[in-house]
Design a protein around this motif. Structure first.
Motif, PDB file in Angstrom:
ATOM      1  N   GLY A  37     -49.690  -8.602 -63.339  1.00  0.00           N
ATOM      2  CA  GLY A  37     -48.855  -9.134 -62.268  1.00  0.00           C
ATOM      3  C   GLY A  37     -47.566  -9.752 -62.782  1.00  0.00           C
ATOM      4  O   GLY A  37     -46.565  -9.810 -62.072  1.00  0.00           O
ATOM      5  N   GLU A  38     -47.575 -10.236 -63.998  1.00  0.00           N
ATOM      6  CA  GLU A  38     -46.399 -10.891 -64.564  1.00  0.00           C
ATOM      7  C   GLU A  38     -45.271  -9.914 -64.875  1.00  0.00           C
ATOM      8  O   GLU A  38     -44.104 -10.222 -64.698  1.00  0.00           O
ATOM      9  CB  GLU A  38     -46.774 -11.635 -65.859  1.00  0.00           C
ATOM     10  CG  GLU A  38     -47.713 -12.789 -65.664  1.00  0.00           C
ATOM     11  CD  GLU A  38     -47.072 -13.947 -64.927  1.00  0.00           C
ATOM     12  OE1 GLU A  38     -45.878 -14.219 -65.157  1.00  0.00           O
ATOM     13  OE2 GLU A  38     -47.761 -14.559 -64.100  1.00  0.00           O
ATOM     14  N   LEU A  39     -45.614  -8.741 -65.378  1.00  0.00           N
ATOM     15  CA  LEU A  39     -44.598  -7.798 -65.827  1.00  0.00           C
ATOM     16  C   LEU A  39     -44.607  -6.491 -65.040  1.00  0.00           C
ATOM     17  O   LEU A  39     -43.820  -5.591 -65.339  1.00  0.00           O
ATOM     18  CB  LEU A  39     -44.779  -7.506 -67.324  1.00  0.00           C
ATOM     19  CG  LEU A  39     -44.644  -8.711 -68.239  1.00  0.00           C
ATOM     20  CD1 LEU A  39     -45.026  -8.335 -69.663  1.00  0.00           C
ATOM     21  CD2 LEU A  39     -43.232  -9.260 -68.207  1.00  0.00           C
ATOM     22  N   GLY A  40     -45.502  -6.365 -64.119  1.00  0.00           N
ATOM     23  CA  GLY A  40     -45.562  -5.157 -63.294  1.00  0.00           C
ATOM     24  C   GLY A  40     -45.855  -3.924 -64.133  1.00  0.00           C
ATOM     25  O   GLY A  40     -46.755  -3.917 -64.969  1.00  0.00           O
ATOM     26  N   GLU A  41     -45.059  -2.884 -63.920  1.00  0.00           N
ATOM     27  CA  GLU A  41     -45.281  -1.612 -64.603  1.00  0.00           C
ATOM     28  C   GLU A  41     -44.972  -1.683 -66.093  1.00  0.00           C
ATOM     29  O   GLU A  41     -45.394  -0.816 -66.853  1.00  0.00           O
ATOM     30  CB  GLU A  41     -44.429  -0.520 -63.947  1.00  0.00           C
ATOM     31  CG  GLU A  41     -44.849  -0.196 -62.532  1.00  0.00           C
ATOM     32  CD  GLU A  41     -43.942   0.838 -61.897  1.00  0.00           C
ATOM     33  OE1 GLU A  41     -43.110   1.446 -62.607  1.00  0.00           O
ATOM     34  OE2 GLU A  41     -44.072   1.054 -60.691  1.00  0.00           O
ATOM     35  N   ALA A  42     -44.232  -2.692 -66.518  1.00  0.00           N
ATOM     36  CA  ALA A  42     -43.855  -2.813 -67.930  1.00  0.00           C
ATOM     37  C   ALA A  42     -44.976  -3.410 -68.783  1.00  0.00           C
ATOM     38  O   ALA A  42     -44.899  -3.373 -70.008  1.00  0.00           O
ATOM     39  CB  ALA A  42     -42.596  -3.662 -68.077  1.00  0.00           C
ATOM     40  N   SER A  47     -47.469  -4.634 -73.975  1.00  0.00           N
ATOM     41  CA  SER A  47     -48.705  -4.761 -74.734  1.00  0.00           C
ATOM     42  C   SER A  47     -48.680  -3.862 -75.972  1.00  0.00           C
ATOM     43  O   SER A  47     -49.053  -4.284 -77.071  1.00  0.00           O
ATOM     44  CB  SER A  47     -49.900  -4.415 -73.850  1.00  0.00           C
ATOM     45  OG  SER A  47     -51.107  -4.524 -74.572  1.00  0.00           O
ATOM     46  N   LEU A  48     -48.221  -2.632 -75.806  1.00  0.00           N
ATOM     47  CA  LEU A  48     -48.108  -1.698 -76.928  1.00  0.00           C
ATOM     48  C   LEU A  48     -47.124  -2.217 -77.973  1.00  0.00           C
ATOM     49  O   LEU A  48     -47.406  -2.188 -79.176  1.00  0.00           O
ATOM     50  CB  LEU A  48     -47.684  -0.318 -76.437  1.00  0.00           C
ATOM     51  CG  LEU A  48     -47.398   0.718 -77.536  1.00  0.00           C
ATOM     52  CD1 LEU A  48     -48.686   1.053 -78.281  1.00  0.00           C
ATOM     53  CD2 LEU A  48     -46.769   1.966 -76.935  1.00  0.00           C
ATOM     54  N   LEU A  49     -45.979  -2.695 -77.523  1.00  0.00           N
ATOM     55  CA  LEU A  49     -44.972  -3.225 -78.452  1.00  0.00           C
ATOM     56  C   LEU A  49     -45.497  -4.440 -79.217  1.00  0.00           C
ATOM     57  O   LEU A  49     -45.215  -4.601 -80.406  1.00  0.00           O
ATOM     58  CB  LEU A  49     -43.678  -3.573 -77.706  1.00  0.00           C
ATOM     59  CG  LEU A  49     -42.877  -2.387 -77.180  1.00  0.00           C
ATOM     60  CD1 LEU A  49     -41.696  -2.864 -76.339  1.00  0.00           C
ATOM     61  CD2 LEU A  49     -42.407  -1.500 -78.315  1.00  0.00           C
TER      62      LEU A  49
END
Length: 132
Positions: A37-42, A47-49
């Motif tokens: 919810g904090e970053l939406g689709e990003a 997380s990967l980065l």
């Protein structure tokens, strides 16, 4: 007998390695617990980065740890690795200069610090300690 400056550089290397491992741990933990919810689709990308960043910091920490150990023991390979890393530090600092402002200041400071350390480790008594 190990020169005092080499002792200081090795200890700073050990401290830097610990710092890298701490940052890697923080990235690994927080990279897994990003609320969608904090970053939406990003969120998955962030997380990967964070996971990749964690791996990078582990690698940098291992290089710091191994190099610091070699400096402590007076290994000639550590002198060469350290010299190369310092030269790379100067190159990366040069890339900061065109940014202006804070980036330029950081670049100048990086060039000065790396230059001073290169000057020190190429002094005859230090090279003699490392056998180079």
């Amino acid at each position: 007998m190990r020169p005092l400056g080499v002792t200081i550089l090795a200890i700073l290397g050990f401290i830097g390695a610990i710092g890298c491992f701490a940052v890697a741990g923080i990235f690994a933990v927080f990279g897994q617990y990003i609320p969608p919810g904090e970053l939406g689709e990003a969120a998955p990308l962030v997380s990967l980065l964070m996971t990749v960043g964690s791996f990078v910091f582990v690698v940098i920490g291992l290089v710091n740890l191994v190099t610091a150990y070699g400096l402590w023991k007076g290994a000639s390979w550590a002198w060469w690795i350290y010299l190369i890393l310092l030269a790379l530090g100067i190159v990366s600092s040069l890339f900061m200069l065109p940014q202006g402002g804070v980036g330029m200041t950081q670049g100048i400071i990086g060039i000065i610090i790396n230059g001073i350390i290169i000057y020190y480790i190429t002094r005859p008594h230090v090279k003699e300690y490392f056998g180079v």
